[in-house]
Design a protein around this motif. Structure first.
Motif, short mmCIF file in Angstrom:
data_model
loop_
_atom_site.label_atom_id
_atom_site.label_comp_id
_atom_site.label_asym_id
_atom_site.label_seq_id
_atom_site.Cartn_x
_atom_site.Cartn_y
_atom_site.Cartn_z
N ALA A 155 49.40 -0.17 65.05
CA ALA A 155 50.38 0.49 64.18
C ALA A 155 51.34 1.35 65.01
N ASP A 156 52.64 1.29 64.62
CA ASP A 156 53.63 2.12 65.29
C ASP A 156 53.54 3.56 64.79
N LYS A 157 53.17 3.71 63.54
CA LYS A 157 53.13 5.04 62.94
C LYS A 157 51.96 5.09 61.96
N ILE A 158 51.24 6.20 62.00
CA ILE A 158 50.05 6.33 61.14
C ILE A 158 50.18 7.60 60.29
N TYR A 159 50.25 7.43 59.00
CA TYR A 159 50.30 8.56 58.07
C TYR A 159 48.87 8.97 57.71
N TYR A 160 48.59 10.27 57.76
CA TYR A 160 47.23 10.73 57.42
C TYR A 160 47.27 11.91 56.46
N PRO A 161 46.28 12.00 55.57
CA PRO A 161 46.22 13.12 54.61
C PRO A 161 45.69 14.38 55.28
N ALA A 162 46.25 15.51 54.87
CA ALA A 162 45.79 16.81 55.40
C ALA A 162 45.76 17.82 54.25
N THR A 163 44.91 18.81 54.38
CA THR A 163 44.79 19.85 53.36
C THR A 163 45.24 21.19 53.93
N SER A 209 47.15 8.28 70.06
CA SER A 209 48.17 9.22 70.53
C SER A 209 48.81 9.97 69.35
N GLU A 210 48.93 11.28 69.51
CA GLU A 210 49.48 12.11 68.43
C GLU A 210 50.94 11.81 68.13
N THR A 211 51.61 11.19 69.09
CA THR A 211 53.04 10.88 68.89
C THR A 211 53.22 9.84 67.77
N ARG A 212 52.15 9.07 67.49
CA ARG A 212 52.24 8.05 66.44
C ARG A 212 51.83 8.59 65.06
N LEU A 213 51.35 9.83 65.04
CA LEU A 213 50.76 10.36 63.80
C LEU A 213 51.74 11.20 62.98
N LYS A 214 51.62 11.08 61.68
CA LYS A 214 52.45 11.89 60.77
C LYS A 214 51.58 12.35 59.59
N SER A 215 51.55 13.67 59.37
CA SER A 215 50.66 14.21 58.33
C SER A 215 51.31 14.18 56.94
N MET A 216 50.47 14.15 55.93
CA MET A 216 50.91 14.31 54.53
C MET A 216 50.15 15.53 53.99
N PRO A 217 50.69 16.75 54.25
CA PRO A 217 49.91 17.95 53.92
C PRO A 217 50.01 18.35 52.44
N VAL A 218 48.86 18.50 51.82
CA VAL A 218 48.78 18.90 50.42
C VAL A 218 48.00 20.21 50.34
N ALA A 219 48.59 21.21 49.66
CA ALA A 219 47.89 22.48 49.52
C ALA A 219 46.95 22.43 48.32
N MET A 220 45.79 23.08 48.45
CA MET A 220 44.80 23.14 47.37
C MET A 220 45.44 23.70 46.08
N THR A 221 46.41 24.56 46.27
CA THR A 221 47.01 25.27 45.13
C THR A 221 48.15 24.49 44.46
N MET A 222 48.51 23.35 45.03
CA MET A 222 49.66 22.60 44.52
C MET A 222 49.42 22.01 43.13
N SER A 223 50.47 22.00 42.33
CA SER A 223 50.39 21.33 41.03
C SER A 223 50.53 19.83 41.25
N ARG A 224 50.18 19.06 40.21
CA ARG A 224 50.33 17.60 40.26
C ARG A 224 51.75 17.20 40.69
N LYS A 225 52.75 17.96 40.15
CA LYS A 225 54.16 17.68 40.43
C LYS A 225 54.49 17.90 41.91
N GLU A 226 53.94 18.97 42.45
CA GLU A 226 54.19 19.27 43.87
C GLU A 226 53.51 18.25 44.79
#
Lengths: 266, 266
Positions: free
Chosen positions: A51-59, A80-97
């Motif tokens: 994979a050229d780019k890897i999206y990963y979930p984060a809290t 390699s971290e250069t290929r990684l991209k986070s999808m950060p979700v906060a515990m406090t976020m609403s469904r919309k956020e």
């Protein structure tokens, strides 16, 4: 619609061995398994390697820390971290956020595909079971993007293995609940089915111990599976004053205790 | 009893890297996943590479053929046949005769352990879910043999992934049935839970098509997953005159069709 017929895996083809155009117009939903980096499949590793780019979930925690089980596993596989991209979700976020986070990731992926990049989106456990990948899958399907899902080991399956306890034997039925409304509802499930898994166990909170003490049934409790903090137990004693964290689950058994070697321990 | 606390997987230890005495006094229950040799985990491969002897399940057909999905996967991973030992069970065998096969395998394993051999027992899917390993696990526990189970990808999880359909999203509940008494029972399950998996689908036989035609619900039908004969479909048309083989399963969805892109197809 016939999705796949006569796949050639046994003939040694498996996933593409070269960076061809097929690979570059596809999004892979890659299951990383429950946490232990060795419980990743060979197929997942092969996709991640290419994979050229890897999206990963984060809290994002309330104190501003970024936690990511997925990132830990990717690091263990020297990606390699250069290929990684986070999808950060906060515990406090609403469904919309939360939806906004995934909208943004989706836009970014669409841009990547225009640039002919091969994209993987990883998740803990299996990509089809209560997974963060589900958030993106719907958007990708609507946009007619070709998707391939790489199945993985679900956390509750790994919890049973860690405790050396079969989840189901013979004619046993298994119910998986993300959560439950009341312990009465749980009791009804246990009347009907041999094995009941509760995924979001933290909702039980302090009531867990008293419930198990009353029921006297066999169980497997698991938290932080596959991480240095992993804790797996079948003993009521261990739970008496335990704080139940977010990353925990329980497997409850309503009978067949003898064949599972699962008489409740005190 | 605290089974495991603070496992060091993230610190790069994982399973033993040398053939030490611990390894040689243990029986590993190794999950091979649903059929695709690339859906085996790294942990399983590492154990198989080191095992002195590998027991695998096989089926004797009525015409005297020996079938073994497990053997096919082991061969794909170039495991020498000299290390392999089959546990052949005939479709026509009674429970008592099947028990005899596992009694014999158990005796053989006990002998192997006396000879300090490292033993693996493999199975298709996950070792904890309706697995042949369950037959040996009880015997091994009674004999106080140290057991380690390596979790794997269950077949129904792989079926969902093959069809790019999430098994569970949000608050969905998943019920796994090995079989069922009547379609009325199945209807009740579908009233209660979003996703119902039926493993031993061949019991449905010719009634499957008419049931699905009546219900008009989304489904994923899968047979011979991960083999050259793999067939996965979400279309009623594909099932109209299909013979349902033993190695088949179905995932039924009672709602949320839109978010799964699962409107029944005709």
């Amino acid at each position: 619609m016939n999705i796949r017929s006569g796949k050639k895996c046994f003939e040694g083809k498996g996933i593409q061995s070269k960076k061809d155009s097929t690979l570059r117009s596809k999004v892979y939903g890659v299951s990383l398994g429950p946490g232990d980096p060795e419980l990743v499949t060979i197929k997942a590793i092969k996709v991640l390697a290419r994979a050229d780019k890897i999206y990963y979930p984060a809290t994002l925690t309330r104190s501003g820390e970024v936690n990511s089980f997925a990132l830990e596993i990717l690091k263990m596989h020297s990606i390699s971290e250069t290929r990684l991209k986070s999808m950060p979700v906060a515990m406090t976020m609403s469904r919309k956020e939360v939806d906004k986070v995934y909208d943004k990731a989706f836009s970014s992926i669409m841009q990547d595909l225009e640039n002919s990049l091969c994209i993987a989106v990883v998740c803990i456990g299996d990509a089809g079971l209560y997974s963060t990948f589900g958030h993106l899958l719907e958007r990708l399907k609507k946009a007619s993007v070709t998707v391939e899902m790489i199945a993985g080991v679900p956390a509750f399956v790994a919890a049973g293995a860690s405790a050396h306890v079969p989840l189901a034997l013979g004619s046993d039925k298994v119910l998986v609940l993300p959560d439950f409304e009341s312990t009465d509802e749980l009791d009804k499930c246990l009347d009907r089915y041999e094995t009941v898994v509760v995924m979001k166990l933290s909702l039980f909170g302090e009531k867990l111990y008293s419930y198990l003490e009353k029921k006297r049934i066999g169980f497997v409790y698991a938290e932080y599976l596959g991480t240095p903090r992993e804790f797996v137990s079948r003993s009521l004693n261990d739970l008496e004053s335990r704080r139940i964290p977010y990353f925990s689950l329980i497997i409850l058994f309503n009978k067949d205790q003898s064949s599972r070697n699962l008489c409740p321990e005190k």
